[in-house]
Design an enzyme around this catalytic site. Structure first.
Site, PDB file in Angstrom:
ATOM      1  N   LYS A 137     -15.472  30.367   6.839  1.00  0.00           N
ATOM      2  CA  LYS A 137     -15.937  31.016   5.604  1.00  0.00           C
ATOM      3  C   LYS A 137     -17.312  31.629   5.788  1.00  0.00           C
ATOM      4  O   LYS A 137     -18.166  31.071   6.487  1.00  0.00           O
ATOM      5  CB  LYS A 137     -15.961  30.001   4.454  1.00  0.00           C
ATOM      6  CG  LYS A 137     -14.639  29.274   4.249  1.00  0.00           C
ATOM      7  CD  LYS A 137     -14.729  28.250   3.144  1.00  0.00           C
ATOM      8  CE  LYS A 137     -13.469  27.392   3.093  1.00  0.00           C
ATOM      9  NZ  LYS A 137     -13.442  26.360   4.150  1.00  0.00           N
ATOM     10  N   SER A 192     -12.652  32.661  -1.917  1.00  0.00           N
ATOM     11  CA  SER A 192     -12.726  31.260  -2.301  1.00  0.00           C
ATOM     12  C   SER A 192     -13.579  31.160  -3.559  1.00  0.00           C
ATOM     13  O   SER A 192     -14.547  31.914  -3.722  1.00  0.00           O
ATOM     14  CB  SER A 192     -13.329  30.424  -1.173  1.00  0.00           C
ATOM     15  OG  SER A 192     -13.360  29.054  -1.508  1.00  0.00           O
ATOM     16  N   LEU A 252      -2.463  10.284   9.152  1.00  0.00           N
ATOM     17  CA  LEU A 252      -1.021  10.470   9.350  1.00  0.00           C
ATOM     18  C   LEU A 252      -0.290  10.522   8.009  1.00  0.00           C
ATOM     19  O   LEU A 252       0.608  11.346   7.817  1.00  0.00           O
ATOM     20  CB  LEU A 252      -0.466   9.327  10.208  1.00  0.00           C
ATOM     21  CG  LEU A 252      -0.867   9.329  11.685  1.00  0.00           C
ATOM     22  CD1 LEU A 252      -0.402   8.046  12.358  1.00  0.00           C
ATOM     23  CD2 LEU A 252      -0.286  10.544  12.406  1.00  0.00           C
ATOM     24  N   ASP A 285      -9.549  23.654   8.464  1.00  0.00           N
ATOM     25  CA  ASP A 285     -10.286  24.409   7.446  1.00  0.00           C
ATOM     26  C   ASP A 285     -11.779  24.114   7.574  1.00  0.00           C
ATOM     27  O   ASP A 285     -12.241  23.044   7.188  1.00  0.00           O
ATOM     28  CB  ASP A 285      -9.795  24.033   6.047  1.00  0.00           C
ATOM     29  CG  ASP A 285     -10.485  24.851   4.967  1.00  0.00           C
ATOM     30  OD1 ASP A 285     -10.098  26.024   4.796  1.00  0.00           O
ATOM     31  OD2 ASP A 285     -11.412  24.327   4.323  1.00  0.00           O
ATOM     32  N   TYR A 343     -20.596  23.918   6.452  1.00  0.00           N
ATOM     33  CA  TYR A 343     -20.331  22.506   6.740  1.00  0.00           C
ATOM     34  C   TYR A 343     -21.206  21.980   7.880  1.00  0.00           C
ATOM     35  O   TYR A 343     -21.323  20.769   8.063  1.00  0.00           O
ATOM     36  CB  TYR A 343     -18.856  22.291   7.079  1.00  0.00           C
ATOM     37  CG  TYR A 343     -17.884  22.700   5.987  1.00  0.00           C
ATOM     38  CD1 TYR A 343     -18.321  22.954   4.692  1.00  0.00           C
ATOM     39  CD2 TYR A 343     -16.533  22.851   6.268  1.00  0.00           C
ATOM     40  CE1 TYR A 343     -17.435  23.344   3.696  1.00  0.00           C
ATOM     41  CE2 TYR A 343     -15.639  23.238   5.267  1.00  0.00           C
ATOM     42  CZ  TYR A 343     -16.099  23.491   3.993  1.00  0.00           C
ATOM     43  OH  TYR A 343     -15.222  23.885   3.008  1.00  0.00           O
ATOM     44  N   HIS A 355     -16.936  32.529   0.952  1.00  0.00           N
ATOM     45  CA  HIS A 355     -17.012  31.144   0.478  1.00  0.00           C
ATOM     46  C   HIS A 355     -17.232  31.057  -1.035  1.00  0.00           C
ATOM     47  O   HIS A 355     -16.586  30.276  -1.725  1.00  0.00           O
ATOM     48  CB  HIS A 355     -18.137  30.411   1.215  1.00  0.00           C
ATOM     49  CG  HIS A 355     -17.957  28.930   1.260  1.00  0.00           C
ATOM     50  ND1 HIS A 355     -18.418  28.141   2.294  1.00  0.00           N
ATOM     51  CD2 HIS A 355     -17.363  28.066   0.404  1.00  0.00           C
ATOM     52  CE1 HIS A 355     -18.122  26.882   2.063  1.00  0.00           C
ATOM     53  NE2 HIS A 355     -17.485  26.808   0.916  1.00  0.00           N
ATOM     54  N   SER A 377     -14.023  12.897  -3.676  1.00  0.00           N
ATOM     55  CA  SER A 377     -14.818  13.658  -2.712  1.00  0.00           C
ATOM     56  C   SER A 377     -16.290  13.759  -3.110  1.00  0.00           C
ATOM     57  O   SER A 377     -17.136  14.101  -2.281  1.00  0.00           O
ATOM     58  CB  SER A 377     -14.253  15.082  -2.569  1.00  0.00           C
ATOM     59  OG  SER A 377     -12.899  15.055  -2.185  1.00  0.00           O
TER      60      SER A 377
END
Length: 305
Positions: free
Chosen positions: A66, A153, A264, A32, A37, A99, A208
Site C-alpha cells: 500500500k 483502501s 492453520l 497483505d 507496517y 492506503h 485487533s
C-alpha cells in the site's frame, strides 16, 4: 486473488521473516502488507526463504502492498513503490493500494520511514494533492510494471465513483474495515455492482485494537455468546466463524496469527458453510462501530463523515 490471506499489520519485525515463512509453508499464498507496517523488508526475507526452500515460486504468491499518505504527489508514487519492492526483494506487486484517501505532507524516507501520521513535532500536516493526481500516478505504476493491479483502501462510495470517472485502470480491489459490528452492506453492494473485489481487514473487530487502547470499549466478538454458540454447533473456533461469515459474503480476508494452530485454523475457514439464519444473526450484530478512523487523530481527516 486467494480468498484467505495472511495480514502483516502488527507482525513484529524480529519475528516477521519466520512468521511469513511459516505462513507460506502452512499454505497461505496471499500476503497483505503495507509500507506503514514497517516490516516489509523482513516479510520479503520470509518470502525469499520460502522460495529458496522450494515451497513456492514467486508466481504462486499474491503479494499486496500500500501507498502511504505522505507519498500521494505524482513525483513520489512510483519512487515509493520502487523502494517498497526493493524492501521486499521483488520485481512487482500483485496488488498496490492507496492506503487512505488522505494526502499528508511529504516526508523523505531517508529522514524517517515509515513516516506514520505525524510531522517531527507530533502534529498532522495535510497536503493538497487531489485523488486524480494520485490515481494517475498509480496507473503509471502499472504501466511501469511495478504492480499488476491497483486499488483503494478505506474509501467510501462517493470517492470510488469519482475515481471511476477518470480512471484508465479501474480499481480492482477495495480494502475496508469489516466485521459484524461494521457490516457496510451499501458499500459492499456498490463494489459488487462496479466489479470491485473487496478485502476485509480487522475481521475479529475489537480484538485487533485492544493492545492499542483503541477498541472503544466494544465487547469481544471472539467471546460473544452468539459467535460462541455457532462455533460450538459447527465444531469450529470463533475466529473461523467470523472469517467464514465474511468469506461467505464474497469477501477476501487477511487475518494474522503468531500461533501456528490458529494460523492453520484461519486458513481452513472455507471448508464449511453457515446457514442463512446464522449469517443473518451475525449480521444483526451491526452497530456501525468503526475502529480505524483517522478522525480520531485529527478531525480534518474525517473521511468517513
Amino acid at each position: 486473488m486467494p480468498l484467505v490471506g495472511f495480514g502483516l499489520w502488527k507482525v513484529n519485525k524480529d519475528t516477521c521473516a519466520e512468521t511469513v515463512f511459516n505462513a507460506i509453508k502452512s499454505g497461505y499464498r496471499l500476503l497483505d502488507g503495507a509500507g506503514d507496517y514497517g516490516n516489509e523488508k523482513q516479510a520479503g526475507e520470509g518470502v525469499k526463504k520460502a522460495i529458496e526452500a522450494g515451497i513456492v515460486k514467486r508466481e504462486d504468491l499474491f503479494i499486496t502492498s500500500k501507498l502511504w499518505n505522505t507519498f500521494h504527489a505524482k513525483e513520489h508514487v512510483a519512487a515509493l513503490a520502487r523502494k517498497q519492492l526493493a524492501d521486499w526483494g521483488l520485481d512487482y506487486f500483485d496488488l498496490y493500494l492507496v492506503h487512505f484517501p488522505i494526502a499528508l505532507k511529504y516526508v523523505d524516507p531517508s529522514h524517517r520511514y515509515p513516516p506514520e501520521w505525524f510531522g517531527d513535532d507530533g502534529k498532522v500536516y495535510l497536503q493538497n494533492t487531489p485523488m486524480i493526481e494520485t490515481w494517475q500516478a498509480m496507473e503509471q505504476v502499472v504501466d511501469d510494471g511495478l504492480a499488476k493491479n491497483i486499488g483503494l483502501s478505506n474509501c467510501q462510495g462517493s470517492l470510488i465513483l469519482d475515481v471511476f470517472r477518470y480512471a484508465r485502470y479501474e480499481p480492482q480491489v477495495l480494502q475496508i474495515e469489516h466485521h459484524p459490528y461494521l457490516t457496510q452492506e451499501p458499500l459492499i453492494n456498490l463494489c459488487k455492482t462496479l466489479g470491485i473485489a473487496v478485502t476485509a481487514y480487522s475481521s475479529f473487530g475489537p480484538q485487533s485494537y485492544v493492545e492499542l487502547g483503541a477498541h472503544k470499549g466494544a465487547a469481544s466478538l471472539l467471546q460473544h455468546n452468539l459467535i460462541a454458540e455457532i462455533a460450538h454447533h459447527k465444531g469450529k473456533s470463533a475466529s473461523q466463524i467470523l472469517l467464514r461469515w465474511a468469506t461467505q459474503r464474497g469477501l477476501a480476508v487477511v487475518p494474522k496469527s503468531n500461533n501456528h494452530k490458529r494460523l492453520l485454523q484461519n486458513l481452513e475457514c472455507t471448508d464449511f458453510d453457515l446457514s442463512p439464519e446464522e449469517m443473518k444473526a451475525i449480521s444483526a450484530l451491526n452497530i456501525n462501530l468503526r475502529l480505524n478512523d483517522p478522525a480520531d487523530i485529527d478531525s480534518r481527516m474525517a473521511i468517513f463523515a
